[in-house]
Structure formats: structure tokens, C-alpha cells
Design a protein around this motif. Sequence first.
Motif, short mmCIF file in Angstrom:
data_model
loop_
_atom_site.label_atom_id
_atom_site.label_comp_id
_atom_site.label_asym_id
_atom_site.label_seq_id
_atom_site.Cartn_x
_atom_site.Cartn_y
_atom_site.Cartn_z
N SER A 67 13.61 46.19 40.27
CA SER A 67 14.25 44.89 40.40
C SER A 67 13.35 43.93 41.17
O SER A 67 12.74 44.32 42.17
CB SER A 67 15.59 45.03 41.12
N ILE A 68 13.26 42.69 40.70
CA ILE A 68 12.50 41.67 41.40
C ILE A 68 13.28 40.35 41.39
O ILE A 68 14.19 40.17 40.58
CB ILE A 68 11.09 41.44 40.79
N LYS A 69 12.90 39.46 42.30
CA LYS A 69 13.47 38.11 42.35
C LYS A 69 12.31 37.13 42.36
O LYS A 69 11.40 37.25 43.20
CB LYS A 69 14.31 37.92 43.62
N LEU A 72 6.93 39.46 46.08
CA LEU A 72 7.96 40.29 45.46
C LEU A 72 8.63 41.23 46.45
O LEU A 72 9.71 41.72 46.21
CB LEU A 72 7.35 41.12 44.31
N ASN A 73 7.95 41.50 47.57
CA ASN A 73 8.47 42.42 48.57
C ASN A 73 8.40 41.75 49.93
O ASN A 73 7.37 41.81 50.60
CB ASN A 73 7.67 43.73 48.55
N SER A 112 5.12 45.14 43.32
CA SER A 112 6.43 45.79 43.26
C SER A 112 6.29 47.10 42.51
O SER A 112 5.61 47.17 41.49
CB SER A 112 7.43 44.89 42.54
#
Length: 176
Positions: free
Chosen positions: A79-81, A63-64, A75
Motif C-alpha cells: 500500500s502507498i499514498k 512513500l515511507n 516501498s
Amino acid sequence: MKKLLFIVLFAITFSSCEKDDICSDETTPRLVIEFYQIGDQTVKQNVPNLKVIADGETIPVVLNESATGDSRFLSNSSSIKIPLNLEDTTTKYKFIINSTSTNPLLINEDFLTFNYTLENVYVSRACGYKTIMELNTTDGIIKTDTPLADGFWMQAINIENNSITTENEIHVKIYL
């Protein structure tokens, strides 16, 4: 004459190269999720120690990307992807809030199942193809709880953009 032949061969060799030999375009996008407060849906909400694990996996999703070690999988942002499975039209994730807490009562898990269609799109000679996803209109996201029934920490989910073509836009908003 040899110099002329060398120059001609040199020119032919390098004239066949194209400018797009390096892929600078975005490849297959990840799903972009932003978290908001349920009371004031315009205010972003950081999620404490969020960990996301794909169904059937033990290692969490990164996530990071800029962090090192175990912090790559956590995280504390709004916001996450996350990637969707490109070999299927369904991806299920476990979202764990307060995942590093020593108090098991604070750790809460919700499951999200993403249902979508896949389409391969040609980008360029250097990049090849990328896959874009389209979240289903009727059952794009299904929320379920753990068998422990610890209650949902995700209060509401809104699909902002069904088409996942780029990472420059929000696809899903989750309200806490």
C-alpha cells in the motif's frame, strides 16, 4: 476597582478564543493505492523496491514517512499514498519496480496518468480549506509503458473509489 477592570479585560481577552484554534482534521488527502496478486485478487502483493517519481521531477515521492534517508523513497509494502497535483487536473507518475536492482533487466517502469476534477472544501477556521479530488469516470487512470517497451508490470488497474476525500479508504487497486 483596578482588580475588577483587570478581571473584566482578562475575561474578554480569553472569551474570544475558540476551541478549534488547532487543526486536528485531515487536510488534503493523498491517493491511496493497494497492490494485489492478479491470480488471486483478494491477496495483497508487496511490491519490491517500488519508487514513484512525478513526471518532470528527479526526486521520488516520499512513500515511507517513518523511514530515514533514501529508504523514505522506497516501498516494499502492498500500500502507498501519493499526492496529486493541486494546480492541475492531471498528474503523471513513473512507477519503478525493482528500482534498486543491479540487473537492469529486472527494473521495470510503468507510467500512470491520473485525470480528476478539483473542489475546495471548507474544513474549519483553524484548518481552512482542503482540496478533494474526483477521478474522471471515463479516463481516470491511463497506463502507458516506457519507450523501451519493457512490458507492463501492472497487469490491471481498478478504481475502487473515484472520490478522494480521505486517506482512510482505498482509491485504486493495482494487480501484478
